[in-house]
Design a protein around this motif. Structure first.
Motif, PDB file in Angstrom:
ATOM      1  N   THR A 142      -0.581  25.820   1.000  1.00 31.62           N
ATOM      2  CA  THR A 142      -1.718  26.511   0.400  1.00 31.62           C
ATOM      3  C   THR A 142      -1.329  27.957   0.163  1.00 31.62           C
ATOM      4  O   THR A 142      -0.254  28.401   0.577  1.00 31.62           O
ATOM      5  CB  THR A 142      -2.972  26.406   1.314  1.00 31.62           C
ATOM      6  N   ASP A 143      -2.190  28.683  -0.516  1.00 35.55           N
ATOM      7  CA  ASP A 143      -1.985  30.117  -0.713  1.00 35.55           C
ATOM      8  C   ASP A 143      -2.773  30.865   0.339  1.00 35.55           C
ATOM      9  O   ASP A 143      -3.876  30.449   0.723  1.00 35.55           O
ATOM     10  CB  ASP A 143      -2.453  30.536  -2.114  1.00 35.55           C
ATOM     11  N   ALA A 144      -2.217  31.971   0.819  1.00 33.57           N
ATOM     12  CA  ALA A 144      -2.888  32.767   1.837  1.00 33.57           C
ATOM     13  C   ALA A 144      -2.656  34.248   1.586  1.00 33.57           C
ATOM     14  O   ALA A 144      -1.610  34.649   1.090  1.00 33.57           O
ATOM     15  CB  ALA A 144      -2.361  32.395   3.224  1.00 33.57           C
ATOM     16  N   GLN A 180     -11.578  33.850   5.335  1.00 32.02           N
ATOM     17  CA  GLN A 180     -12.168  35.037   5.963  1.00 32.02           C
ATOM     18  C   GLN A 180     -11.488  36.329   5.534  1.00 32.02           C
ATOM     19  O   GLN A 180     -11.979  37.409   5.820  1.00 32.02           O
ATOM     20  CB  GLN A 180     -12.145  34.901   7.480  1.00 32.02           C
ATOM     21  N   GLY A 181     -10.355  36.226   4.853  1.00 22.98           N
ATOM     22  CA  GLY A 181      -9.701  37.424   4.344  1.00 22.98           C
ATOM     23  C   GLY A 181      -8.292  37.596   4.866  1.00 22.98           C
ATOM     24  O   GLY A 181      -7.736  36.732   5.544  1.00 22.98           O
ATOM     25  N   HIS A 182      -7.733  38.743   4.539  1.00 21.55           N
ATOM     26  CA  HIS A 182      -6.335  39.047   4.824  1.00 21.55           C
ATOM     27  C   HIS A 182      -6.009  38.964   6.312  1.00 21.55           C
ATOM     28  O   HIS A 182      -6.761  39.438   7.161  1.00 21.55           O
ATOM     29  CB  HIS A 182      -5.975  40.439   4.308  1.00 21.55           C
ATOM     30  N   GLU A 198       7.860  32.225   0.556  1.00 23.50           N
ATOM     31  CA  GLU A 198       8.403  33.144  -0.446  1.00 23.50           C
ATOM     32  C   GLU A 198       8.734  34.518   0.123  1.00 23.50           C
ATOM     33  O   GLU A 198       8.954  35.456  -0.616  1.00 23.50           O
ATOM     34  CB  GLU A 198       7.377  33.313  -1.581  1.00 23.50           C
ATOM     35  N   ALA A 199       8.775  34.642   1.429  1.00 23.29           N
ATOM     36  CA  ALA A 199       8.870  35.965   2.052  1.00 23.29           C
ATOM     37  C   ALA A 199      10.275  36.559   2.049  1.00 23.29           C
ATOM     38  O   ALA A 199      10.435  37.765   1.914  1.00 23.29           O
ATOM     39  CB  ALA A 199       8.341  35.906   3.489  1.00 23.29           C
ATOM     40  N   TRP A 230       3.314  43.917   4.878  1.00 26.15           N
ATOM     41  CA  TRP A 230       3.929  44.827   3.917  1.00 26.15           C
ATOM     42  C   TRP A 230       2.978  45.114   2.762  1.00 26.15           C
ATOM     43  O   TRP A 230       2.156  44.270   2.387  1.00 26.15           O
ATOM     44  CB  TRP A 230       5.252  44.246   3.404  1.00 26.15           C
ATOM     45  N   ASP A 231       3.105  46.284   2.171  1.00 21.73           N
ATOM     46  CA  ASP A 231       2.220  46.696   1.072  1.00 21.73           C
ATOM     47  C   ASP A 231       2.213  45.676  -0.059  1.00 21.73           C
ATOM     48  O   ASP A 231       1.159  45.363  -0.615  1.00 21.73           O
ATOM     49  CB  ASP A 231       2.627  48.071   0.531  1.00 21.73           C
ATOM     50  N   HIS A 232       3.389  45.131  -0.421  1.00 23.18           N
ATOM     51  CA  HIS A 232       3.457  44.183  -1.530  1.00 23.18           C
ATOM     52  C   HIS A 232       2.777  42.855  -1.201  1.00 23.18           C
ATOM     53  O   HIS A 232       2.525  42.045  -2.091  1.00 23.18           O
ATOM     54  CB  HIS A 232       4.911  43.965  -1.984  1.00 23.18           C
ATOM     55  N   GLU A 233       2.463  42.600   0.083  1.00 24.97           N
ATOM     56  CA  GLU A 233       1.793  41.366   0.482  1.00 24.97           C
ATOM     57  C   GLU A 233       0.270  41.523   0.531  1.00 24.97           C
ATOM     58  O   GLU A 233      -0.449  40.539   0.672  1.00 24.97           O
ATOM     59  CB  GLU A 233       2.287  40.918   1.865  1.00 24.97           C
TER      60      GLU A 233
END
Length: 141
Positions: free
Chosen positions: A34-36, A89-91, A123-124, A41-44
């Protein structure tokens, strides 16, 4: 040397999740992608990335038979729905936090006595198939 689920050598010994002598069955979710919104990091931040989640649950079998009724077993679909709710619920900064939240949620079920959760970010890191964390938690008896 012990072997993990992927048959790679490891020095970590895992408890069996299904064990007839203890009256324990194994409920699992394999390779849920899934996507999360996850990462420090700023780019994440402000975007999503692909993750893979594996969950292994040690479930105490009731003395009585489950009678072929969903209400009498741990429902893997409910576990996936709860994972989606955690992600909604968010980041989340750390994969460790996500793993702990999933383990805690799983252990709230009175039948679940142990949870192993593996979170992989796909993808990290360039050149790596995945990076992540695996935890194992048990109810204290």
């Amino acid at each position: 040397m012990a072997y993990d689920d992927n048959t790679h050598e490891t020095n970590v010994m895992h408890l069996p999740y299904a064990d007839a002598t203890r009256g324990v069955r194994h409920v699992f979710i394999r390779d849920f992608e899934t996507d999360a919104e996850i990462g420090v990091w700023d780019h994440e931040k402000g975007s999503t990335q692909k993750i893979r989640i594996n969950v292994d649950l040690s479930v105490r079998e009731n003395i009585e038979h489950h009678d072929d009724q969903l209400d009498n077993v741990v429902c893997y679909n409910e576990i996936v729905t709860n994972i989606k709710n955690i992600l909604a619920q968010g980041h989340i900064n750390l994969v460790e936090t996500l793993a702990e939240n999933i383990a805690d949620m799983s252990l709230e079920n009175s039948q679940v006595i142990g949870a192993r959760v593996k979170i992989e970010k796909l993808e990290a890191v360039v050149g790596a198939l995945s990076v992540g964390v695996e935890i194992e938690r048990h109810k204290s008896c």
